[in-house]
Design a protein around this motif. Sequence first.
Motif, short mmCIF file in Angstrom:
data_model
loop_
_atom_site.label_atom_id
_atom_site.label_comp_id
_atom_site.label_asym_id
_atom_site.label_seq_id
_atom_site.Cartn_x
_atom_site.Cartn_y
_atom_site.Cartn_z
N GLY A 29 23.96 32.42 70.15
CA GLY A 29 23.23 33.04 71.24
C GLY A 29 22.15 33.97 70.74
N GLU A 30 22.27 34.42 69.50
CA GLU A 30 21.28 35.33 68.93
C GLU A 30 20.37 34.61 67.94
N SER A 31 20.52 33.33 67.83
CA SER A 31 19.82 32.61 66.78
C SER A 31 18.35 32.33 67.08
N LYS A 32 17.92 32.67 68.29
CA LYS A 32 16.52 32.41 68.65
C LYS A 32 15.56 33.31 67.89
N GLU A 58 17.92 38.23 77.80
CA GLU A 58 18.67 37.27 78.61
C GLU A 58 18.42 35.83 78.18
N LYS A 59 17.29 35.60 77.55
CA LYS A 59 16.95 34.25 77.08
C LYS A 59 17.40 34.02 75.63
N GLY A 60 18.17 34.96 75.10
CA GLY A 60 18.80 34.73 73.80
C GLY A 60 18.13 35.34 72.59
N TYR A 61 17.19 36.25 72.81
CA TYR A 61 16.52 36.90 71.68
C TYR A 61 17.12 38.27 71.41
N GLN A 62 17.11 38.64 70.14
CA GLN A 62 17.50 40.01 69.78
C GLN A 62 16.25 40.87 69.93
N VAL A 63 16.32 41.88 70.77
CA VAL A 63 15.13 42.66 71.10
C VAL A 63 15.28 44.11 70.65
N ASP A 64 14.29 44.57 69.91
CA ASP A 64 14.15 45.99 69.62
C ASP A 64 13.04 46.51 70.51
N GLU A 65 13.26 47.66 71.12
CA GLU A 65 12.28 48.20 72.06
C GLU A 65 11.71 49.51 71.54
N ALA A 66 10.38 49.62 71.59
CA ALA A 66 9.69 50.84 71.17
C ALA A 66 8.74 51.24 72.30
N SER A 67 9.23 52.07 73.21
CA SER A 67 8.42 52.45 74.37
C SER A 67 7.81 53.83 74.17
N SER A 68 7.04 54.27 75.17
CA SER A 68 6.45 55.62 75.21
C SER A 68 5.52 55.89 74.03
N PRO A 258 7.43 29.94 69.66
CA PRO A 258 6.51 29.61 70.76
C PRO A 258 7.11 29.82 72.15
N GLU A 259 8.45 29.74 72.25
CA GLU A 259 9.08 29.94 73.55
C GLU A 259 8.82 31.35 74.08
N VAL A 260 8.69 32.32 73.19
CA VAL A 260 8.42 33.69 73.62
C VAL A 260 7.11 33.73 74.41
#
Length: 305
Positions: A29-32, A58-68, A258-260
């Motif tokens: 599930g995290e392999s994307k 939700e689409k299976g990517y590991q996401v790091d978020e850097a906001s602000s 490319p799916e991103v």
Amino acid sequence: MKKFILVVCSLLLVSALAACSSKSTAGSGESKGKVTVGGKDFTEQHILTKMTSIYLKEKGYQVDEASSMGSTVARSALENGQLDVYWEYTGTGLMVYLKQPVETDPQKAYEKVKEADKKNGLTWLNKSEFNNTYAILMRQDQAKKLGIASISDLAEYINKDSSKYKFATNSEFYAREDGLKALQKKYGFAFPQKNVVKMDTGLLYNSLKEEQVDIAVGFATDGRIKGFDLVVLEDNEQFFPAYNGVPVIREEVLKEQPEVGDLLNEMADRLDGDTMKDLNYRVDVKHEDVNKVAREWLVEQGMLD
């Protein structure tokens, strides 16, 4: 006893294999791949950053978020590979980062910035329909009473009796070459200096709502326009630059995943000015949680279960 031990060992082996299988499935599930999503430090950007992060997770990517992040900081981080994607505005990209002339036509601005940024290894994905450009605002009841729907209509009234109307502006719009002076020149009117009130951006909307001023500069997708019953006057002479929101991604990330790009294009295609104004309203005026607002919109659009 031996049979009992064999049975126990068999059961343990089956359990171990099941656990491995479960881990493998979870891992798949995290392999994307991993995506670092950035964003600037104001409400609209917080919403866009959160939407992007939630959707990709939700689409299976590991996401790091850097906001602000500051605007130039976010751009530098994207160029340096510290970010993979963030939402930028066509006018900002064209004029601030690429040092190209003002473009008021949304499609032309998009095409120019998309082409010009290729040399930096950056891809501008689909242009959304929301345009967070400057806007000249009035209270809706007052604008209707006076029959003012456009900036040209406003110019007529100012030229008849300029002493009646107070105008609120932030320091940036007051000082910049393509700000208040250029606007007045384009439309052929001028506020008396004593009737121009400078204040922080966050106070502009309240000053108009509380009738401390009659006209104010603001931003076209700000949620307080809806919340305070204000109206955006039509820029009928197309003075203001186009600032359409676009997800911008590093080219190498897009090639690897490319799916991103497809997922972000889907988001961009569904966002328009009224939608963005409503989402900003929910956070800024109704004080709803950004995570909640972002997720609910994705669910409403059928993009999440």
